[in-house]
Write a protein that holds these residues in place. Structure first.
Motif, PDB file in Angstrom:
ATOM      1  N   ILE A  17       0.844  -1.204   0.000  1.00  0.00           N
ATOM      2  CA  ILE A  17       0.000   0.000   0.000  1.00  0.00           C
ATOM      3  C   ILE A  17       0.877   1.251   0.000  1.00  0.00           C
ATOM      4  O   ILE A  17       0.611   2.212  -0.742  1.00  0.00           O
ATOM      5  CB  ILE A  17      -0.978  -0.014   1.188  1.00  0.00           C
ATOM      6  N   LEU A  18       1.922   1.254   0.805  1.00  0.00           N
ATOM      7  CA  LEU A  18       2.811   2.415   0.872  1.00  0.00           C
ATOM      8  C   LEU A  18       3.562   2.642  -0.443  1.00  0.00           C
ATOM      9  O   LEU A  18       3.705   3.791  -0.886  1.00  0.00           O
ATOM     10  CB  LEU A  18       3.802   2.268   2.033  1.00  0.00           C
ATOM     11  N   ILE A  19       4.016   1.587  -1.076  1.00  0.00           N
ATOM     12  CA  ILE A  19       4.699   1.721  -2.379  1.00  0.00           C
ATOM     13  C   ILE A  19       3.756   2.346  -3.400  1.00  0.00           C
ATOM     14  O   ILE A  19       4.142   3.248  -4.158  1.00  0.00           O
ATOM     15  CB  ILE A  19       5.204   0.344  -2.876  1.00  0.00           C
ATOM     16  N   ASN A  20       2.518   1.872  -3.430  1.00  0.00           N
ATOM     17  CA  ASN A  20       1.536   2.450  -4.363  1.00  0.00           C
ATOM     18  C   ASN A  20       1.302   3.929  -4.070  1.00  0.00           C
ATOM     19  O   ASN A  20       1.170   4.738  -4.988  1.00  0.00           O
ATOM     20  CB  ASN A  20       0.219   1.672  -4.307  1.00  0.00           C
ATOM     21  N   ALA A  21       1.249   4.280  -2.788  1.00  0.00           N
ATOM     22  CA  ALA A  21       1.020   5.679  -2.412  1.00  0.00           C
ATOM     23  C   ALA A  21       2.187   6.558  -2.873  1.00  0.00           C
ATOM     24  O   ALA A  21       1.974   7.638  -3.440  1.00  0.00           O
ATOM     25  CB  ALA A  21       0.835   5.790  -0.905  1.00  0.00           C
ATOM     26  N   VAL A  22       3.393   6.088  -2.641  1.00  0.00           N
ATOM     27  CA  VAL A  22       4.573   6.860  -3.062  1.00  0.00           C
ATOM     28  C   VAL A  22       4.573   7.038  -4.575  1.00  0.00           C
ATOM     29  O   VAL A  22       4.842   8.127  -5.094  1.00  0.00           O
ATOM     30  CB  VAL A  22       5.875   6.183  -2.574  1.00  0.00           C
ATOM     31  N   GLN A  23       4.255   5.985  -5.301  1.00  0.00           N
ATOM     32  CA  GLN A  23       4.238   6.061  -6.758  1.00  0.00           C
ATOM     33  C   GLN A  23       3.106   6.946  -7.274  1.00  0.00           C
ATOM     34  O   GLN A  23       3.186   7.483  -8.375  1.00  0.00           O
ATOM     35  CB  GLN A  23       4.156   4.665  -7.362  1.00  0.00           C
ATOM     36  N   ALA A  24       2.060   7.129  -6.470  1.00  0.00           N
ATOM     37  CA  ALA A  24       0.946   7.997  -6.859  1.00  0.00           C
ATOM     38  C   ALA A  24       1.252   9.469  -6.603  1.00  0.00           C
ATOM     39  O   ALA A  24       0.463  10.338  -6.966  1.00  0.00           O
ATOM     40  CB  ALA A  24      -0.321   7.597  -6.101  1.00  0.00           C
ATOM     41  N   MET A  25       2.418   9.740  -5.992  1.00  0.00           N
ATOM     42  CA  MET A  25       2.809  11.116  -5.676  1.00  0.00           C
ATOM     43  C   MET A  25       4.179  11.411  -6.290  1.00  0.00           C
ATOM     44  O   MET A  25       5.154  11.661  -5.557  1.00  0.00           O
ATOM     45  CB  MET A  25       2.837  11.319  -4.153  1.00  0.00           C
ATOM     46  N   PHE A  83      -2.163  -9.122 -12.192  1.00  0.00           N
ATOM     47  CA  PHE A  83      -1.527  -8.694 -13.452  1.00  0.00           C
ATOM     48  C   PHE A  83      -2.217  -7.496 -14.101  1.00  0.00           C
ATOM     49  O   PHE A  83      -2.062  -7.259 -15.292  1.00  0.00           O
ATOM     50  CB  PHE A  83      -1.420  -9.868 -14.437  1.00  0.00           C
ATOM     51  N   VAL A  84      -2.976  -6.731 -13.304  1.00  0.00           N
ATOM     52  CA  VAL A  84      -3.558  -5.476 -13.796  1.00  0.00           C
ATOM     53  C   VAL A  84      -2.762  -4.346 -13.168  1.00  0.00           C
ATOM     54  O   VAL A  84      -2.707  -4.217 -11.946  1.00  0.00           O
ATOM     55  CB  VAL A  84      -5.057  -5.353 -13.421  1.00  0.00           C
ATOM     56  N   SER A  85      -2.111  -3.554 -14.007  1.00  0.00           N
ATOM     57  CA  SER A  85      -1.326  -2.429 -13.519  1.00  0.00           C
ATOM     58  C   SER A  85      -1.620  -1.210 -14.377  1.00  0.00           C
ATOM     59  O   SER A  85      -1.787  -1.317 -15.591  1.00  0.00           O
ATOM     60  CB  SER A  85       0.172  -2.761 -13.585  1.00  0.00           C
ATOM     61  N   TYR A  86      -1.684  -0.068 -13.743  1.00  0.00           N
ATOM     62  CA  TYR A  86      -1.919   1.190 -14.457  1.00  0.00           C
ATOM     63  C   TYR A  86      -0.669   2.055 -14.452  1.00  0.00           C
ATOM     64  O   TYR A  86      -0.727   3.234 -14.755  1.00  0.00           O
ATOM     65  CB  TYR A  86      -3.115   1.926 -13.833  1.00  0.00           C
ATOM     66  N   GLY A  90       4.809  -1.637 -14.109  1.00  0.00           N
ATOM     67  CA  GLY A  90       4.193  -2.385 -13.012  1.00  0.00           C
ATOM     68  C   GLY A  90       3.748  -3.767 -13.482  1.00  0.00           C
ATOM     69  O   GLY A  90       3.354  -3.930 -14.634  1.00  0.00           O
ATOM     70  N   ILE A  91       3.826  -4.759 -12.583  1.00  0.00           N
ATOM     71  CA  ILE A  91       3.378  -6.097 -12.970  1.00  0.00           C
ATOM     72  C   ILE A  91       1.992  -6.424 -12.437  1.00  0.00           C
ATOM     73  O   ILE A  91       1.410  -7.424 -12.813  1.00  0.00           O
ATOM     74  CB  ILE A  91       4.386  -7.187 -12.544  1.00  0.00           C
ATOM     75  N   GLY A  92       1.453  -5.608 -11.555  1.00  0.00           N
ATOM     76  CA  GLY A  92       0.074  -5.770 -11.120  1.00  0.00           C
ATOM     77  C   GLY A  92      -0.165  -6.870 -10.111  1.00  0.00           C
ATOM     78  O   GLY A  92      -1.245  -7.460 -10.082  1.00  0.00           O
ATOM     79  N   LEU A  93       0.809  -7.134  -9.251  1.00  0.00           N
ATOM     80  CA  LEU A  93       0.605  -8.157  -8.231  1.00  0.00           C
ATOM     81  C   LEU A  93       0.479  -7.586  -6.819  1.00  0.00           C
ATOM     82  O   LEU A  93      -0.051  -8.253  -5.938  1.00  0.00           O
ATOM     83  CB  LEU A  93       1.741  -9.185  -8.264  1.00  0.00           C
ATOM     84  N   GLY A  94       0.938  -6.377  -6.592  1.00  0.00           N
ATOM     85  CA  GLY A  94       0.953  -5.799  -5.248  1.00  0.00           C
ATOM     86  C   GLY A  94      -0.396  -5.795  -4.568  1.00  0.00           C
ATOM     87  O   GLY A  94      -0.563  -6.324  -3.469  1.00  0.00           O
ATOM     88  N   LEU A  95      -1.402  -5.209  -5.204  1.00  0.00           N
ATOM     89  CA  LEU A  95      -2.715  -5.117  -4.571  1.00  0.00           C
ATOM     90  C   LEU A  95      -3.471  -6.442  -4.622  1.00  0.00           C
ATOM     91  O   LEU A  95      -4.321  -6.700  -3.777  1.00  0.00           O
ATOM     92  CB  LEU A  95      -3.528  -3.980  -5.185  1.00  0.00           C
ATOM     93  N   SER A  96      -3.131  -7.289  -5.574  1.00  0.00           N
ATOM     94  CA  SER A  96      -3.702  -8.636  -5.599  1.00  0.00           C
ATOM     95  C   SER A  96      -3.232  -9.413  -4.367  1.00  0.00           C
ATOM     96  O   SER A  96      -4.023 -10.110  -3.722  1.00  0.00           O
ATOM     97  CB  SER A  96      -3.280  -9.354  -6.880  1.00  0.00           C
ATOM     98  N   ILE A  97      -1.961  -9.263  -4.027  1.00  0.00           N
ATOM     99  CA  ILE A  97      -1.417  -9.897  -2.824  1.00  0.00           C
ATOM    100  C   ILE A  97      -2.078  -9.313  -1.578  1.00  0.00           C
ATOM    101  O   ILE A  97      -2.441 -10.045  -0.648  1.00  0.00           O
ATOM    102  CB  ILE A  97       0.115  -9.733  -2.773  1.00  0.00           C
ATOM    103  N   VAL A  98      -2.261  -8.000  -1.554  1.00  0.00           N
ATOM    104  CA  VAL A  98      -2.940  -7.342  -0.432  1.00  0.00           C
ATOM    105  C   VAL A  98      -4.302  -7.994  -0.199  1.00  0.00           C
ATOM    106  O   VAL A  98      -4.640  -8.377   0.928  1.00  0.00           O
ATOM    107  CB  VAL A  98      -3.098  -5.824  -0.688  1.00  0.00           C
ATOM    108  N   MET A  99      -5.075  -8.154  -1.252  1.00  0.00           N
ATOM    109  CA  MET A  99      -6.414  -8.727  -1.124  1.00  0.00           C
ATOM    110  C   MET A  99      -6.363 -10.160  -0.604  1.00  0.00           C
ATOM    111  O   MET A  99      -7.142 -10.541   0.279  1.00  0.00           O
ATOM    112  CB  MET A  99      -7.149  -8.670  -2.465  1.00  0.00           C
TER     113      MET A  99
END
Length: 141
Positions: A17-25, A83-86, A90-99
């Motif tokens: 979650i933190l990595i995604n937040a940093v990348q969103a800023m 495998f969905v990344s915007y 990105g490879i799209g696994l971070g938030l899939s793992i979170v879930m």
């Protein structure tokens, strides 16, 4: 109160979650993390005709709020798909793992986001009070 979690798995959730937040800023911004306990009414066993009260259900709520670019409604619907990344690269696994980790912990997640308004991830973990834990242990003896 006690919430039973695997600390390494939850550390991975927080990290993703933190990595995604940093990348969103990309131009910098503000990241805010907060936590609190709450009692969510009374839980009842609806399978019993008499509706036996089970007692209060406690929850640990943790929020991660960033001031980043936000997530569109269309993206929100697929954000946890593998495998969905915007993001470029990105490879799209971070938030899939979170879930997946949150499901294993019987935890919930909610996302509130607006384009150019930032995003808040809210994690909700079930917990038991010390009293409920003792009561449960004595009932199983």
């Amino acid at each position: 109160l006690r919430c039973q979690v695997d600390k390494d798995q939850i550390r991975q959730v927080f990290w993703n979650i933190l990595i995604n937040a940093v990348q969103a800023m990309p131009e910098g911004g503000c990241m805010q993390i907060a936590s609190y306990y709450r009692m969510k009414g009374m839980c009842y066993d609806a399978s019993e005709a008499s509706c036996i009260p089970l007692g209060p259900m406690h929850q640990l709520v943790i929020t991660f709020t960033d001031s980043g670019v936000g997530i569109s409604d269309d993206q929100l619907q697929k954000i946890f798909d593998p495998f969905v990344s915007y993001r470029s690269g990105g490879i799209g696994l971070g938030l899939s793992i979170v879930m997946q980790v949150l499901k294993l912990h019987h935890a919930d997640i909610a996302i509130d986001s607006g384009i150019d308004e930032g995003t808040t991830f809210t994690l909700i973990f079930p917990c038991v009070s010390h009293y409920e834990e003792k009561e449960s242990q004595s009932a199983h003896r």
